[in-house]
Design a protein around this motif. Structure first.
Motif, PDB file in Angstrom:
ATOM      1  N   ASP B 411       0.823  -1.214   0.000  1.00  0.00           N
ATOM      2  CA  ASP B 411       0.000   0.000   0.000  1.00  0.00           C
ATOM      3  C   ASP B 411       0.854   1.260   0.000  1.00  0.00           C
ATOM      4  OD1 ASP B 411       0.672  -0.896   2.577  1.00  0.00           O
ATOM      5  OD2 ASP B 411      -0.757   0.489   3.461  1.00  0.00           O
ATOM      6  N   GLY B 480      -5.499   7.616   4.413  1.00  0.00           N
ATOM      7  CA  GLY B 480      -6.580   7.753   3.435  1.00  0.00           C
ATOM      8  C   GLY B 480      -6.806   6.548   2.546  1.00  0.00           C
ATOM      9  N   GLY B 481      -6.222   5.414   2.895  1.00  0.00           N
ATOM     10  CA  GLY B 481      -6.417   4.220   2.092  1.00  0.00           C
ATOM     11  C   GLY B 481      -5.716   4.327   0.752  1.00  0.00           C
ATOM     12  N   VAL B 482      -5.808   3.247  -0.015  1.00  0.00           N
ATOM     13  CA  VAL B 482      -5.363   3.303  -1.412  1.00  0.00           C
ATOM     14  C   VAL B 482      -6.558   3.891  -2.152  1.00  0.00           C
ATOM     15  CG1 VAL B 482      -4.684   1.958  -3.415  1.00  0.00           C
ATOM     16  CG2 VAL B 482      -3.798   1.368  -1.158  1.00  0.00           C
ATOM     17  N   GLN B 584      -8.444   3.883   7.928  1.00  0.00           N
ATOM     18  CA  GLN B 584      -8.646   4.393   6.565  1.00  0.00           C
ATOM     19  C   GLN B 584     -10.122   4.619   6.241  1.00  0.00           C
ATOM     20  OE1 GLN B 584      -7.059   1.560   3.737  1.00  0.00           O
ATOM     21  NE2 GLN B 584      -8.279  -0.117   4.528  1.00  0.00           N
ATOM     22  N   ARG B 585     -11.008   4.136   7.085  1.00  0.00           N
ATOM     23  CA  ARG B 585     -12.428   4.400   6.838  1.00  0.00           C
ATOM     24  C   ARG B 585     -12.970   5.527   7.722  1.00  0.00           C
ATOM     25  NH1 ARG B 585     -11.955  -1.034   6.867  1.00  0.00           N
ATOM     26  NH2 ARG B 585     -13.180  -1.359   8.762  1.00  0.00           N
TER      27      ARG B 585
END
Lengths: 738, 738
Positions: B411, B480-482, B584-585
């Protein structure tokens, strides 16, 4: 395709080619669920990690928190000496070679004639089987006949304690050259001239193994001597053999481990070989054959008009039986069963989605125990959810017996969350087909509720649009990146929420007091169901009304179109040509995704929706996973695409036998493909389905198949299904038997 | 905040507390860019991996393809014996303790008075410095004075060749207990009674190191003996010392490696210590001090009214100078400089975005060499792009000297692609401020073009909407995640495309024939520029017109709001409480993302847009990275938020001194924060900016700061900036010097 007469109960190798040795090692794998091994020749000079012998459930740490499937001591080690000199038959001139896997009886036979450097011709016969009746027992017979000379022949039948593991990284493009030994020898006991027992201990998980071995010569005249060499412990058997005569030796090996719950495993293993050797090779084999006969009675599929198909299906079924610990609820089946340590021997969704239906319909006890494994690891799944700051139970993407996540890559381990819904689906599926309400109420319901709670915490509410998103997930199409609202994942998660609700209702109606206890223990609030209902109503699902099309995920149409034919050569996975990072931005599909969803929940989709999915996805699916062909065969059959159905079916069914993905040798047998093949044939080609509690069929047989016959167990009754395709119209007959 | 009179040129430790030992080891780190070490006491019983001495550019493999920053032999090893018996002062009763880092002169002083178990009182003085003039030289002085006894005092000044590494996994939540030795001793040469030289070889990268050491007693009367113990090689120096008298020993250590491009490194190291010992401690120190004085002349920032700020800024600058190999274009600066092997000593965007402006404005040669490092690894970046099936050059997220990706997590390593645009940005930034057109045309332009080509291949065209998406990326906000279309990444990538176009124009105008060669060598087609223009016009950027708001990415408003105060305690990163997957959520931001973008490209955003960004993001930013406070300070100052600007500034500036993130001891000095602190003060608080080729200032000084004075180099001229805030209105004076 050849319709030549092949023996559909056998797999035969007629020529020894070193470059095909690994492939046949895989194909000739044997097992009885408790243990299994690859089909290596006993005299070959294999690397210590290549002669693989596995015991279901025996894992050991290779690093902090991560285990490998232990390659246990090789009980099939043989050295052959002629007049005191070692003879490796594979370094001789091989004059005649024949190796046969007898699937009907679960025996591997080999007959070799070799000419050595001294021009001596020797016939070496060998057979090997794991008793399907006595799960701790493996037996071999070794017979040596000097053809053109007389001499003193010595055979060392031993246990090679130098077996090691060569751990394989999760990343399919990396290889590992590290070799590790995962157990220590703790005791060696030469208690008889022809018998020895050895104790082993896995280094990290501290599993104790006792292995006993004895060698018997049915015809006598043989001197035995129990010996220990460096890492080989065994029995040396010597006889002066005249030209044309033979030495014949039967070896009985018994394995017990501390996982068996037996107080004295050394005693047990010694008693097992004493008892077996007393009964003798033929009797022990006959007992095993009888078990196989019972298995085949319910499992065999007889097909007239397509020997390759019949042989292939039988092979898939043979392996599914061989790697299944039918009575043991503490293990599942690894992605490569007991045939290889690829994927660290871990259990995946492969079991529940691809293999389980075979067991549900042919051996409900085995199916139940596979699900019991998930019940037995429910606490670990709850812990897993807590560690991820979520509720309920979140099953690991891959695990061994303790149910702890073994996946080391973020994008798969953390993102490929659908496994939790796959397990819930499997429980409902098992219950629907077997009617086993005791299992459902005692074990299944709790899993269904805890997994539903997980999903309720895994969706993210979007206040602006009043909907629930499934953020940062990976669907079965592993080329699709870490994505949003993967339809497979979302719809199975919603199904899981429905199953959770149903489970609560079932408990309330049938196990009121159990439910009250369970509720308080898990801190369940009735209001949680309101959230479940809200999610079921408002979850975002990508659907194109105009086209009746379920769209794979939020990003699908943002991806770039790829000219697949320019890159994909044969069946080799595209990730070997284009890196994973790049692939995720192409609009290609690794393996069945929306199409698999429709195979799992056919009643939720219209024929139009199925056709639309096929039209959209089939042409861009690369089948870079062995899990894809079978699903496509089944789906094509449902859509009456006969030709496509048969073509996909054959790729799935002969995936290993014909080494279609070119990795069967290096990786072992593809068990999910074996299960998917069975489903493709039974549910797809033969069109078996259930409606109103009745077993029905709507076949889609290719014309060249004249006749199909098989049995299934549904709702505790045995049915025989006959499909006669020799005259039009095709006739189906489903009747109960016993 | 205390305004007490502190010595702003010093960092002082007045009491020895074992639990703070690691923190002070970090804070008292010294270096001269070529080499550096942590501030450990020479006599401490450290673990072999804790007494860290680094040589810039010396890395070795810890597994296939992955290196660690080699902890080289400890040249500062000392054993003290009184009457033949080992005395560890830290196992004695410490009566008096004083340790001081003299930042002005780059020397670490220590004075200890200890009482041992025999009631003997001993004063032990020690000083250590790396010569800033002679980069291969490190010098120590050791003086022992028995206060209440006479005795034979022996000092072993040695090189500890048992130094080892304790590789730290990328995953910040994992620790590693493995200890590995990364070099072998290849030769030991006791060529004089008071001198020894040793050869070492790194095991995998095969870098040869020669280290020579000699001990001199300025006052004589000392017996020297060159010795080898197990892993310690050094000089034993013995003297009978009367009560109140002393033994004083100066140790000169020289280090050369095969990376230096010198034929005989052993000879070079021997000559260096011979020469230095001849000149003597005071002279060698004076030469180094003169270099420091030149450095401080251009770098020092003098502040009246805020000693903590002045001291903190000086400390940041001191470390930035100490870990920078000014003349060497084959290395960059690791995330922890030469003060720790955290992050495997790798180079990140930290250098280009956070540290580089300090060097551009105070030592353009150093800045140029940092960028030369990227030019020297351009081929590796091109290879990296090819391996990812992309065009041009893709710089690795983290690397050592060879420019090969060292990040092991998907990631981050594959998704945090903005580094490539960060490097392009830095080249343009360097050129704009220095006017170094030779560098730009000879080296920079090629990078700008190849990185632009990378981006053109990294965007994905969306035919349905006729736009370009940036799929599957991670912005600076690593929580922020991928994600899709991260605004920071996209806008810097578009800027990179603009810079590529400009570079081509510049080459066409100034280096026509070079451009023609380059074009043919890189297979560049003029039509590529059409694609660049199309992307620049049509790339998707998340912007809310009504709110003048740049939105972080596509997913931002899909994320769940988090009650931060319920989870975030103090400055401890939230990933220690909530796992990365869950984080990330949540709609929280790890570190400046859109706000950083605006700091980098202020001319592209209106004041309204900046205010909107602050209002949207500041309150949900967790500052879980040390890279965040400085950026926020700078941005707040631009928005005239004086209080916030100062508060963020102090957190950034005193991050290490006050151990604000509670990891300075375990991880070393945060170099990006040091650079960000400098920028926050110069560009934020002092408001330095360039308009129409003129250096200007628009300060936002807190009232308690009365007077600020510093120098900057702009366009090859030296400027002095004076800000007088003692009377209203504030006065700024910018004038050229020399």
């Amino acid at each position: 395709m050849s319709y030549g007469s092949i023996n559909t109960w056998k797999l035969i190798e007629k020529e020894y080619k070193p470059e095909k040795a690994l492939l046949y090692d895989s194909l000739f794998s044997l097992g009885n669920g408790y243990m299994g091994s690859r089909g290596f020749h006993p005299e070959e000079n294999k690397e210590s990690y290549e002669a693989m012998v596995f015991i279901a459930g025996v894992y050991d740490y290779i690093k902090a928190g991560i285990t490998d499937f232990v390659n246990t001591p090789n009980i099939f080690y043989i050295n052959l000496y002629i007049d005191g000199q070692l003879l490796n038959p594979f370094e001789c001139n091989i004059i005649d070679y024949d190796r046969e896997l007898d699937m009907k009886n679960g025996v591997l036979y080999r007959k070799l004639t070799v000419r050595d450097s001294k021009e001596r011709d020797t016939v070496i016969e060998y057979s090997r089987f794991f008793s399907l009746k006595e799960k701790h027992l493996a037996v071999t017979r070794y017979k040596v006949t000097p053809l053109n000379y007389s001499g003193e022949i010595t055979v060392l039948n031993g246990i090679d304690a130098a077996s090691s593991n060569n751990p394989i990284p999760d990343d399919q493009l990396k290889s590992d050259s590290e070799v590790v030994s995962l157990f220590d020898v703790t005791s060696i006991n030469h208690y008889k001239k022809n018998s020895v027992s050895i104790g082993f201990n896995t280094k990290g998980t501290n599993i104790h193994m006792s292995e006993a071995l004895c060698v018997v010569s049915p015809e006598g005249g043989v001197e035995h001597d129990s010996i220990s060499l460096a890492k080989i412990v065994g029995i040396k058997s010597t006889k002066k053999v005249l030209k044309g005569s033979s030495i014949e030796l039967d070896t009985y090996s018994a394995i017990y481990t501390s996982r068996d719950g037996i107080a004295d495993i050394e005693k047990a293993s010694k008693e097992m070989i004493a008892d077996a050797s007393l009964r003798g090779y033929r009797r022990v084999l006959r007992d095993s054959e009888e078990e196989w006969s019972l298995k085949w009675d319910i499992s065999s599929i007889d097909i007239k008009g397509d020997d390759l198909l019949e042989q292939g299906l039988r092979y898939n079924i043979f392996q599914l039986i061989s790697s299944n610990s039918q009575h043991d609820g503490t293990v599942s089946i690894g992605a490569r069963g007991l045939t290889h340590s690829r994927y660290k021997g871990c259990y995946f969704w492969d079991t529940e989605i691809f293999m389980l239906p075979f067991y549900i319909y042919t051996c409900p006890e085995a199916a139940k125990n596979l699900l019991m494994f998930r019940y037995n690891t429910l606490k670990a799944a709850e812990e897993n959810a807590r560690n991820q700051n979520l509720s309920g139970a979140r099953y690991p993407w891959m695990c061994n017996t303790d149910g702890i996540e073994q996946c080391e890559t973020w994008d798969i381990g953390f993102s490929e969350v659908h496994i939790t819904a796959d397990i819930a689906y499997a429980i409902e599926n098992y219950y629907n087909i077997t009617g086993d309400i005791e299992f459902y109420l005692d074990y299944g319901a709790e899993i269904l509720i805890q997994t539903a709670r997980y999903w309720a915490s895994r969706f993210t509410y979007d206040l602006r649009n009043d909907l629930y998103n499934m953020l940062f997930v990976k669907g079965p199409n592993e080329y699709g990146g870490v994505t949003l609202n993967n339809t497979y994942t979302t719809l199975l998660a919603l199904y899981n929420l429905e199953l959770g609700k149903k489970a609560i209702e079932m408990l309330k109606s049938n196990r009121r007091s159990k439910w009250i206890d369970m509720k308080s223990e898990m801190g369940f609030e009735e209001s949680e169901i309101n959230l479940w209902n809200d999610i079921i109503t408002k979850a975002k699902v990508n659907y194109d009304e105009a086209k009746n099309l379920y769209i794979e995920d939020d990003n699908f149409y943002k991806l770039e179109v790829l000219d697949i034919s320019a890159y994909k050569k044969g069946e080799e996975p595209l990730y070997k040509t284009i890196c994973f990072d790049r692939l995720q931005r192409y609009r290609v599909i690794k393996q069945a995704d929306v199409i698999l969803l429709m195979c799992l929940l056919p009643d939720k989709f219209s024929k139009l929706e199925m056709k639309a999915a096929w039209d959209e996805y089939e042409s861009i699916t690369l089948h870079d996973s062995s899990l894809s062909y079978g699903t496509h065969a089944q789906f094509a059959a449902w859509l009456d695409y006969k030709e496509e159905a048969y073509s996909y079916l054959m790729k799935s069914i002969r995936l290993d036998i014909d080494n279609i993905m070119n990795n069967t040798g290096k990786e072992g047998i593809h068990f999910a493909a074996a299960g998917a093949s069975w489903q493709a044939f039974i549910f797809g080609i033969c069109g078996i389905y259930i409606r109103d509690h009745t077993l029905l069929a709507k076949p889609c047989l290719p014309d060249h198949i004249k006749d199909v016959q098989f049995k299934l167990i549904y709702n505790d009754r045995k049915y025989e299904i006959k499909i006669d395709n020799s005259h039009k119209p095709l006739k189906t007959n489903i009747s109960t038997v016993d």
